[in-house]
Design an enzyme around this catalytic site. Structure first.
Site, PDB file in Angstrom:
ATOM      1  N   CYS A 197       0.780  -0.989  -0.046  1.00 42.03           N
ATOM      2  CA  CYS A 197       0.208  -0.065   0.056  1.00 42.03           C
ATOM      3  C   CYS A 197       0.885   1.288   0.058  1.00 42.03           C
ATOM      4  O   CYS A 197       1.757   1.267   1.020  1.00 42.03           O
ATOM      5  CB  CYS A 197      -0.860  -0.002   1.307  1.00 42.03           C
ATOM      6  SG  CYS A 197      -2.118   1.348   1.268  1.00 42.03           S
ATOM      7  N   ARG A 200      -0.236   4.652   2.966  1.00 37.29           N
ATOM      8  CA  ARG A 200      -0.113   4.218   4.479  1.00 37.29           C
ATOM      9  C   ARG A 200      -0.087   5.581   5.358  1.00 37.29           C
ATOM     10  O   ARG A 200      -0.033   5.543   6.665  1.00 37.29           O
ATOM     11  CB  ARG A 200       0.714   3.377   4.744  1.00 37.29           C
ATOM     12  CG  ARG A 200       0.632   1.913   4.335  1.00 37.29           C
ATOM     13  CD  ARG A 200       1.606   0.986   4.739  1.00 37.29           C
ATOM     14  NE  ARG A 200       2.444   0.759   3.391  1.00 37.29           N
ATOM     15  CZ  ARG A 200       3.671   0.234   3.582  1.00 37.29           C
ATOM     16  NH1 ARG A 200       4.069  -0.456   4.813  1.00 37.29           N
ATOM     17  NH2 ARG A 200       4.347  -0.037   2.458  1.00 37.29           N
ATOM     18  N   TRP A 369      -9.308   5.332  -0.415  1.00 33.08           N
ATOM     19  CA  TRP A 369      -9.799   6.020  -1.771  1.00 33.08           C
ATOM     20  C   TRP A 369      -9.102   5.643  -3.077  1.00 33.08           C
ATOM     21  O   TRP A 369      -7.768   5.160  -2.748  1.00 33.08           O
ATOM     22  CB  TRP A 369      -9.963   7.581  -1.373  1.00 33.08           C
ATOM     23  CG  TRP A 369      -8.632   8.291  -1.377  1.00 33.08           C
ATOM     24  CD1 TRP A 369      -7.349   8.219  -1.957  1.00 33.08           C
ATOM     25  CD2 TRP A 369      -8.538   9.004  -0.071  1.00 33.08           C
ATOM     26  NE1 TRP A 369      -6.594   8.903  -1.197  1.00 33.08           N
ATOM     27  CE2 TRP A 369      -7.110   9.657   0.069  1.00 33.08           C
ATOM     28  CE3 TRP A 369      -9.393   9.612   1.134  1.00 33.08           C
ATOM     29  CZ2 TRP A 369      -6.620  10.346   0.926  1.00 33.08           C
ATOM     30  CZ3 TRP A 369      -8.636  10.372   2.134  1.00 33.08           C
ATOM     31  CH2 TRP A 369      -7.439  10.645   1.939  1.00 33.08           C
ATOM     32  N   GLU A 374      -5.049   3.585 -10.811  1.00 33.91           N
ATOM     33  CA  GLU A 374      -5.643   2.154 -10.422  1.00 33.91           C
ATOM     34  C   GLU A 374      -7.166   2.027 -11.319  1.00 33.91           C
ATOM     35  O   GLU A 374      -7.299   0.949 -11.771  1.00 33.91           O
ATOM     36  CB  GLU A 374      -6.157   1.992  -8.944  1.00 33.91           C
ATOM     37  CG  GLU A 374      -4.946   2.191  -7.943  1.00 33.91           C
ATOM     38  CD  GLU A 374      -5.464   2.441  -6.783  1.00 33.91           C
ATOM     39  OE1 GLU A 374      -4.979   1.652  -5.745  1.00 33.91           O
ATOM     40  OE2 GLU A 374      -6.326   3.224  -6.479  1.00 33.91           O
TER      41      GLU A 374
END
Length: 494
Positions: A197, A200, A369, A374
């Site tokens: 991720c 973070r 979000w 992506e």
């Protein structure tokens, strides 16, 4: 036409059960955001980044105890990414918990006992002692987490008493129950530990909904819908996790069968798949269970919940007010709106297990979000997803006769421009990959000042667009530790 629209989902099917009551929503504090997972998803077979430092788990290989949220490379694991949404077309409104009974079809996984779980014949006596329950929850993992909680939480005090109480509870029952504070902090630590991720920096802001008292399919569906409402927040997306009942000795908890709470269906036709190929398998299963669907490109899948091994999954249409979508337009090309593209705003991962101190929560959907890439560089662009690059290139008038014209690269950039532009115009939270990369390095620096490592999988941290232009590209990271807990881990089968 509005840039954002909540689809009117009506159905002509009669409900086979009465809907469960919808509880009043509890107030949720405003928070920051970020993705409880990874933002960039390298395609299978894509080039790897620079060689990792010794010990790094690198690339897209999957191990049994994966580094915080391993998923197959073709589908994102991010609190934010996943491409899927869905919508419907039938004739009549459904309540939050309208659902259909399954058709009796079972997947292979429904017949397999969950590894590490006890059989239905094991039982707990009236005094709370469970036969054969020893070792269900690892006492060392439990003690380690309690000590970490007390170490990192000022004012928690000496952990000795709590450790002894937890170990005694495990001796008597095979497992133990987290306090609300332990659960909340453990869920946030799982995000902080998520090696894939990039978002973070905001791990402390995760809204934790403690729903451990709920285990029925109706209750889970109702609260998943409330999760989407809370997370959507009128477009100001909140990072949220909803934690339902954990696995216990002899009592495996219910499972959500969807990869995300919202995802688009894929419909096989004689000319390929209409919609999202990543949603084709679940759509087929939902149809077997009685779901009546159309063949639209952006049709939201129903939510499927299975209460216990071997039970028929129940399915639920998502209510009108749970799925906010953004229609995609381009700031410089009016024709882009004619492509009819859109995407949902809350990427809520629902097929992973939250593991805290040896306790496994297999039903704990969470979201952050989106980062624009992506959607624009993976969900809409990948050849095994919506595969829009050739269409965009054609409308741009690009020469597609040779890869050397870089037509894919140019089309990809414009597709990502459209995504960021559309979400911004609609007032919906989204991050760009340059800003998010800077934020991730800020997180790394903060953790270093606190004396903590920041495990990171380079191949997932580096964005899929212009990776070399971002600061996260030109460096190494702390090695990934697959055993690090708390964590979001691949959910074991029944």
């Amino acid at each position: 036409m509005s840039l954002i629209f909540d689809r009117l989902r009506t159905r002509s099917i009669r409900s086979t059960r009465r809907p469960a009551p919808v509880p009043a929503a509890a107030p949720v504090p405003a928070t920051g955001g970020g993705c409880p997972f990874a933002h960039a998803h390298p395609a299978p077979g894509s080039p790897r980044g620079p060689e990792p430092v010794l010990g790094t788990v690198h690339g897209t290989g999957v191990q049994h105890r994966v580094d915080v949220g391993r998923a197959d490379p073709a589908r994102p694991v991010g609190g934010e990414h996943r491409a899927d949404g869905e919508h419907r077309t039938d004739g009549e409104h459904r309540s939050d918990t309208e659902r259909r009974s399954g058709s009796g079809h079972r997947s292979d996984s429904e017949h397999r006992p969950d590894a590490g779980h006890r059989s239905d014949t094991e039982h707990c006596a009236d005094d709370g002692h469970c036969a054969d329950a020893e070792h269900f929850t690892d006492p060392d993992a439990a003690a380690d987490f309690v000590r970490q909680f007390h170490r990192e939480q000022p004012g928690a005090g000496d952990p000795t008493g709590r450790v002894l109480a937890v170990l005694d509870e495990i001796d008597r029952t095979g497992t133990y129950q987290h306090t609300p504070a332990e659960l909340a902090y453990g869920a946030r630590l799982a995000w902080r530990n998520a090696a894939r991720c990039i978002g973070r920096l905001y791990w402390r802001s995760l809204v934790v909904r403690d729903l451990r008292h709920l285990a029925s399919a109706d209750d889970i569906a109702t609260e998943c819908f409330e999760h989407l409402r809370v997370a959507t927040n009128g477009g100001r997306i909140r990072p949220v996790i909803s934690v339902f009942a954990p696995d216990r000795p002899g009592r495996p908890a219910a499972r959500i069968l969807n990869q995300q709470l919202v995802r688009y269906a894929g419909h096989p036709t004689g000319h390929g798949i209409v919609g999202d190929p990543a949603g084709a398998q679940l759509a087929a299963r939902a149809r077997d269970l009685g779901w009546k669907c159309g063949e639209e490109r952006f049709e939201v899948l129903p939510l499927l919940v299975q209460e216990r091994p071997g039970a028929r999954p129940e399915w639920y249409e998502l209510p009108d007010d749970t799925t906010l979508e953004v229609e995609l337009t381009h700031p410089d090309h009016a024709w882009f709106a004619e492509l009819g593209l859109r995407w949902y705003t809350v990427p809520a991962i629902s097929d992973m297990t939250l593991e805290i101190g040896g306790v496994r929560y297999p039903t704990a959907p969470f979201n952050g979000w989106y980062m624009g890439t992506e959607i624009g560089a993976r969900n809409l662009a990948d050849a095994d997803r919506y595969d829009m690059l050739a269409t965009v290139a054609d409308r741009l008038g690009l020469d597609t006769s040779s890869d050397r014209t870089l037509w894919r690269d140019r089309a990809l950039v414009e597709l990502n421009v459209a995504v960021l532009h559309s979400f911004q115009e609609a007032g919906v939270t989204i991050a760009d990959h340059h800003t998010e990369s800077e934020r991730f390095l800020k997180h790394v620096a903060q953790e270093k000042r606190l004396g903590r490592p920041t495990p990171a999988d380079w191949s997932w941290i580096v964005p899929p667009v212009s990776g070399g232009l971002t600061p996260v590209y030109h460096r190494y990271y702390d090695p990934v530790d697959p055993s690090l807990r708390p964590a979001f881990v691949v959910r074991e089968p029944w």
